[in-house]
Design a protein around this motif. Sequence first.
Motif, mmCIF file in Angstrom:
data_model
loop_
_atom_site.group_PDB
_atom_site.id
_atom_site.type_symbol
_atom_site.label_atom_id
_atom_site.label_comp_id
_atom_site.label_asym_id
_atom_site.label_seq_id
_atom_site.Cartn_x
_atom_site.Cartn_y
_atom_site.Cartn_z
ATOM 1 N N ASP A 235 0.862 -1.181 0.000
ATOM 2 C CA ASP A 235 0.000 0.000 0.000
ATOM 3 C C ASP A 235 0.901 1.234 0.000
ATOM 4 O OD1 ASP A 235 -1.698 2.117 0.526
ATOM 5 O OD2 ASP A 235 -2.939 0.996 1.942
ATOM 6 N N GLY A 236 0.872 1.990 -1.105
ATOM 7 C CA GLY A 236 1.748 3.146 -1.235
ATOM 8 C C GLY A 236 1.497 4.219 -0.195
ATOM 9 N N GLN A 237 0.287 4.326 0.337
ATOM 10 C CA GLN A 237 -0.028 5.361 1.322
ATOM 11 C C GLN A 237 0.568 5.031 2.687
ATOM 12 O OE1 GLN A 237 -1.555 8.181 0.654
ATOM 13 N NE2 GLN A 237 -2.176 7.726 -1.454
ATOM 14 N N SER A 273 -0.297 5.868 -9.469
ATOM 15 C CA SER A 273 -0.659 6.630 -8.272
ATOM 16 C C SER A 273 -0.142 5.969 -7.008
ATOM 17 C CB SER A 273 -2.188 6.779 -8.200
ATOM 18 O OG SER A 273 -2.812 5.496 -8.177
ATOM 19 N N ASN A 274 -0.211 4.644 -6.946
ATOM 20 C CA ASN A 274 0.273 3.928 -5.765
ATOM 21 C C ASN A 274 1.793 4.032 -5.658
ATOM 22 O OD1 ASN A 274 -0.539 2.081 -3.506
ATOM 23 N ND2 ASN A 274 0.918 0.733 -4.543
ATOM 24 N N ILE A 275 2.480 3.920 -6.792
ATOM 25 C CA ILE A 275 3.939 4.041 -6.795
ATOM 26 C C ILE A 275 4.356 5.443 -6.358
ATOM 27 C CG2 ILE A 275 5.994 3.974 -8.248
ATOM 28 C CD1 ILE A 275 4.551 1.921 -10.007
ATOM 29 N N LEU A 311 6.213 3.153 -13.395
ATOM 30 C CA LEU A 311 6.952 4.203 -12.706
ATOM 31 C C LEU A 311 6.735 5.542 -13.417
ATOM 32 C CD1 LEU A 311 9.043 4.970 -10.512
ATOM 33 C CD2 LEU A 311 10.822 4.523 -12.220
ATOM 34 N N PRO A 312 6.219 6.565 -12.705
ATOM 35 C CA PRO A 312 5.970 7.860 -13.352
ATOM 36 C C PRO A 312 7.276 8.532 -13.783
ATOM 37 C CG PRO A 312 4.794 7.673 -11.252
ATOM 38 C CD PRO A 312 5.768 6.545 -11.305
ATOM 39 N N ASP A 313 7.178 9.363 -14.773
ATOM 40 C CA ASP A 313 8.340 10.121 -15.226
ATOM 41 C C ASP A 313 8.740 11.169 -14.186
ATOM 42 O OD1 ASP A 313 8.370 8.658 -17.543
ATOM 43 O OD2 ASP A 313 7.221 10.127 -18.708
ATOM 44 N N HIS A 314 9.972 11.604 -14.314
ATOM 45 C CA HIS A 314 10.521 12.671 -13.468
ATOM 46 C C HIS A 314 10.623 12.252 -11.997
ATOM 47 C CE1 HIS A 314 9.762 14.943 -17.074
ATOM 48 N NE2 HIS A 314 8.453 14.831 -16.934
ATOM 49 N N GLN A 315 10.757 10.942 -11.756
ATOM 50 C CA GLN A 315 10.917 10.448 -10.383
ATOM 51 C C GLN A 315 12.276 9.756 -10.215
ATOM 52 O OE1 GLN A 315 8.704 11.192 -7.981
ATOM 53 N NE2 GLN A 315 7.611 12.323 -9.590
ATOM 54 N N ARG A 316 13.224 10.174 -10.992
ATOM 55 C CA ARG A 316 14.547 9.560 -10.995
ATOM 56 C C ARG A 316 15.200 9.610 -9.611
ATOM 57 N NH1 ARG A 316 18.762 8.956 -14.942
ATOM 58 N NH2 ARG A 316 20.855 9.446 -14.157
ATOM 59 N N THR A 317 15.257 10.776 -9.016
ATOM 60 C CA THR A 317 15.889 10.923 -7.704
ATOM 61 C C THR A 317 15.076 10.235 -6.613
ATOM 62 O OG1 THR A 317 16.853 13.035 -8.395
ATOM 63 C CG2 THR A 317 16.752 12.584 -6.030
ATOM 64 N N ALA A 318 13.756 10.369 -6.681
ATOM 65 C CA ALA A 318 12.897 9.760 -5.659
ATOM 66 C C ALA A 318 13.013 8.239 -5.681
ATOM 67 C CB ALA A 318 11.448 10.188 -5.872
ATOM 68 N N PHE A 319 13.056 7.663 -6.875
ATOM 69 C CA PHE A 319 13.178 6.204 -6.965
ATOM 70 C C PHE A 319 14.539 5.743 -6.446
ATOM 71 C CE2 PHE A 319 14.312 2.327 -9.292
ATOM 72 C CZ PHE A 319 13.254 1.507 -8.917
#
Length: 681
Positions: A235-237, A273-275, A311-319
Amino acid sequence: MHRYFQESPVKLPKPPKPPPVPKLPKPPKLPSDTSVNTKLIQRILKAFRFRYNAHARERARVLYIINQTLTDSLVVSKDDIRKLNEALTKKENQQFDSLMALLNQIAASHADEPAGSPTDTAGKKAVQEPDNPVPGTDLDALVDKMMPILQQKSEEQDAENTKAAHLNTVRSLYGRPPDQVDTLRMSDSLGARYLVRLSQKVNVMGIQPYWMEQDYTTYNFNALSTYSFLGYLVDGQTGHIQPAFQQDQVKSIPDAVSAGCNLQFLFLDKKSSNILALLKSKNAQAVFSDSLARLLAQQKADGVTIYFQALPDHQRTAFSNFIITLSGALKKANENFKINVVVPPYDPSYNYDLRALHSYVDLFVIDFTQAGGETAGPLAPLDGNPSKSLSGAISRYLQGDIPPSQVSLLLPYYGAVWKKGRDGNPDVFSRYVTYSDIRKQYPSDTVPIFDETTATFFIEVKDQYGTVKEEIWFDDGISMSMKYDFVLKNKLGGVALWTLGADNGTTDLSDALVDKFVVTDTLFLDTVSLYPPIPKNLTFWQRVKRELRIYAILFRDPCSVDISQYEGDTYFVYFTIGFFVLFLIAGAAYFYFVKTQGDDWKWRKKLLILLIALILLTVVSGFMALFLNKEMPFVGISSVPGECHSVPLTSVLAILGIGFVLGLLIMHFFLQPFLKDDDVP
């Protein structure tokens, strides 16, 4: 753990030779006329007949096609020869199956000839003479084009024979207890104990989704080094882990572990959205990391694979931060826990920072299971489009300073169905279809088309008018073997298979996996005596007789006798001490009586002879004590490989002779000066 063992020089028994290829009936005798056609037919038949290694069934089929096409009708014009030559010039037709298809086309064209052709007296179609003689150069060119195809088929069959022999060897070890010890006879009395187990050249991960649990009894766990179970969701939340299955319904995990596979879990998420929620919440990441560490410890698993398909774009650092956090938590709980990350073949948005991740990730698993684009094609092409092919992806990842051993390929056990666009419209991906369903829908006599560039097969689905409406691209055992060879050639870290159970009811995919990756490892343990242990409660004479039998072997081949089989080292130590003590007593007596009774003492000479005999016996027994000593392998016998010195009988006798000479020298230099000339024995 990955099952690797030290290779020993012990050789396994050779597998049985494959059965001989059955002899085929001779082709029907050709008519005596149309000499040009006869020349062509005979050369073709000869080429096929003497391809000794070709499949018997396929050879028979080809002979039948040629006979029916070129013998019964004997309508072979120079146009037919020219068309065959032109067709075989194209690379895509230079395959055995393509040659068969071309011959089938000739057969079909002659079968469609209009009725009413002149017939002979027997009611058969009369032989048509060619309109013009077929040039010999065209015939030579045709046969020259066919010969490499036949040679290629011969080499393929040689490889098939080698593969069959390897599979037989591996299968002979199926079901074998992992701790079963065998003994190989090395001599008449000495054997080597060893373990034989199956292992993989690279990490072979089989992915098992919980919804395919009913098929787990058909899996070949011996081909896998890692069993990756897909059944837990996050659960991502909140970061909480929840099972998507009933615990009592999962029986594959215990079977996989008992077969020697490492257990891992795969977290697949297709919801952006969950990711995104998980990547933005530090608290959720901490909960997920701690929960995962406890789950791995509880299930005795050794790692996890993160597969964020959306995986959403622009999440390089967060991932990257998420993977670093997860790695720190897992390594803190157990430094042996592993983390794998599934990445795309081509990352145009730069969502994966490989340089930042490679210190925290054990394997980057490149995903070749997703269809995309506007042109029908395979899911895992070996070459071709650099943004989709295995070769292109590996080239990019290795250029990013990622070592080959840290890269694995996620390959599909299913195919892709494409709807062909018409009137210039693009092709449209329709659906995925499992390999087992492809084989059920299209029987074994269906001849798929092999695309040499991508090393993949496809089947054309045509409508009633002959128009291709669909293409089904898939891998079988042959094309998968080519991609496994690519993994070995480039020294990659392994392969992952999506998904186990998709080939249920077939064996060629599993056979290809075993053939390319599974090997037999032999672990040497020690050497043992092949003689039974010394029985207890033996009488004195029984022990003496047994000891003498062992000595007979010792003087022929000392290293073939285990040190536990004899007791002579102890006996000869006692003999040496006893003879030496007697020598001291006799020597003391000799000097006492000579001193008190003079040189004329009547027993003086006999006692001197006894002294000489005692010193010689002391030397011989001392030598034997050293030779048989179990604590001094450098002068005699040892059960440790490489330390035993096998001394033949001639050498032993020579050493004994030296002992006698030494005794004589001792007598001459130490005893003779005390004797008178007439007392010398």
